[in-house]
Design a protein around this motif. Structure first.
Motif, PDB file in Angstrom:
ATOM      1  N   LYS A 130       0.834  -1.206   0.000  1.00  0.00           N
ATOM      2  CA  LYS A 130       0.000   0.000   0.000  1.00  0.00           C
ATOM      3  C   LYS A 130       0.866   1.252   0.000  1.00  0.00           C
ATOM      4  O   LYS A 130       0.631   2.197  -0.777  1.00  0.00           O
ATOM      5  N   ARG A 131       1.882   1.293   0.849  1.00  0.00           N
ATOM      6  CA  ARG A 131       2.733   2.476   0.948  1.00  0.00           C
ATOM      7  C   ARG A 131       3.540   2.698  -0.329  1.00  0.00           C
ATOM      8  O   ARG A 131       3.685   3.835  -0.790  1.00  0.00           O
ATOM      9  N   ALA A 132       4.076   1.612  -0.894  1.00  0.00           N
ATOM     10  CA  ALA A 132       4.886   1.741  -2.105  1.00  0.00           C
ATOM     11  C   ALA A 132       4.058   2.272  -3.266  1.00  0.00           C
ATOM     12  O   ALA A 132       4.511   3.141  -4.030  1.00  0.00           O
ATOM     13  N   LEU A 133       2.838   1.766  -3.422  1.00  0.00           N
ATOM     14  CA  LEU A 133       1.985   2.230  -4.510  1.00  0.00           C
ATOM     15  C   LEU A 133       1.505   3.656  -4.259  1.00  0.00           C
ATOM     16  O   LEU A 133       1.480   4.482  -5.180  1.00  0.00           O
ATOM     17  N   ALA A 134       1.134   3.954  -3.013  1.00  0.00           N
ATOM     18  CA  ALA A 134       0.639   5.295  -2.698  1.00  0.00           C
ATOM     19  C   ALA A 134       1.711   6.347  -2.922  1.00  0.00           C
ATOM     20  O   ALA A 134       1.417   7.460  -3.379  1.00  0.00           O
ATOM     21  N   GLU A 135       2.958   6.011  -2.636  1.00  0.00           N
ATOM     22  CA  GLU A 135       4.044   6.974  -2.818  1.00  0.00           C
ATOM     23  C   GLU A 135       4.163   7.409  -4.270  1.00  0.00           C
ATOM     24  O   GLU A 135       4.320   8.599  -4.573  1.00  0.00           O
ATOM     25  N   LEU A 136       4.081   6.449  -5.201  1.00  0.00           N
ATOM     26  CA  LEU A 136       4.225   6.789  -6.611  1.00  0.00           C
ATOM     27  C   LEU A 136       2.924   7.314  -7.215  1.00  0.00           C
ATOM     28  O   LEU A 136       2.940   7.874  -8.312  1.00  0.00           O
TER      29      LEU A 136
END
Length: 318
Positions: free
Chosen positions: A256-262
């Motif tokens: 979730k965090r990795a996708l939200a960051e980009l």
């Protein structure tokens, strides 16, 4: 459970639908970063005759079984023995710089659960191994027999979200001084004794969290995932898609965090226009995490805990 590996791909129809815009009616390359027994890959290659799949797995036994299963697809399946954070090197070795899709089906595979002597399941006695690649690394028995009480507590608390981590760790230290741990039945017996009766009434089997924690520690699963998701996103061409199926909250949180960051603009707040090169790099394709419906869970109980997230690359990194 049986000693014959079984595999029922989770959310297969949804996975195919999500990848379809990126791979249909064209020569395309997709990475199955967690090949396992090849269920998703077999379905993808069957549905898309111009698709090539690069299948990664750290488990030599899984690769051997998948190679037999996928042999009918000929040279459209390239299988690589590597952990999924080895994706960049695997693609480089094949002369690939960009791909059209990446799939992660995380956690322990059907084969590893179903083959008793791998030690992943607590339902029957087996050696405490839990290595996804049995050719290298510490076993679960090594962790139990050599880690300090503090390190055991950390593993159980951080990776198993176990409320009674320190209590279990103290019990393990006491028991291993009497006799080292070698098989799962003795550990399960200890957990029944160490977890208070009130704690056993909720959260499932009292061994569930400890076995999850040991498996994650033995295979460095979360550290690998933190490296693998950004590497996969970097490998995607514009228009390429990533689909991730996670089965516990620790994995899902990283995804979730990795996708939200980009998916977030880096233009400073307050500016009236988007700065060039600062817009989102990916577009989220799911609203939150998608779950399996009751019909699929009834057909395939392992789908009960799945959380699926997906995104599409919409621009290159600056």
């Amino acid at each position: 459970m049986t000693d014959r590996p079984q595999h029922e791909p989770v959310l297969l129809r949804r996975v195919l639908d999500l990848f379809d815009p990126a791979i249909a009616d064209r020569d395309a390359v997709l990475v199955d970063a967690t090949l396992g027994l090849g269920g998703h890959t077999d379905a993808l290659l069957s549905a898309y005759p111009r698709l090539t799949v690069v299948g990664l797995d750290r488990d030599p036994n899984a690769l051997a079984l998948s190679r037999d299963r996928l042999s009918r697809h000929g040279d459209r399946a390239h299988l690589v023995h590597t952990v999924y954070d080895g994706l960049p090197d695997a693609l480089s070795d094949l002369g690939l710089s960009r791909v059209d899709g990446v799939l992660f089906d995380l956690g322990v595979s059907s084969m590893q659960l179903d083959v008793a002597d791998r030690g992943f399941a607590y339902a029957r006695d087996a050696p405490l191994d839990m290595r996804m690649d049995q050719t290298t690394g510490l076993t679960a028995a090594d962790v139990l027999n050599t880690y300090t009480a503090g390190d055991l507590t950390r593993v159980l608390r951080d990776y198993g979200e176990e409320r009674f981590a320190s209590r279990i760790a103290r019990a393990v230290i006491t028991e291993r001084d009497r006799e080292p741990f070698t098989t799962s039945a003795r550990l399960v017996e200890l957990l029944y004794a160490a977890v208070p009766a009130a704690g056993r009434r909720t959260g499932g089997h009292p061994a569930k969290r400890t076995f999850q924690a040991l498996r994650i520690e033995v295979n460095a699963e979360l550290d690998v995932l933190r490296r693998a998701i950004p590497a996969a996103l970097t490998a995607l061409r514009v228009g390429g898609r990533i689909v991730v199926e996670a089965y516990q909250s620790l994995e899902d949180r990283i995804v979730k965090r990795a996708l939200a960051e980009l998916a977030t603009s880096t233009t400073p707040p307050g500016l009236p226009v988007e700065l060039p090169g600062h817009g989102p790099q990916v577009r989220l394709l799911t609203r939150g995490a998608e779950v399996a419906d009751d019909q699929e869970i009834e057909h395939n109980p392992r789908a009960q805990s799945v959380r699926l997230r997906a995104a599409e690359r919409i621009r290159e990194a600056s």
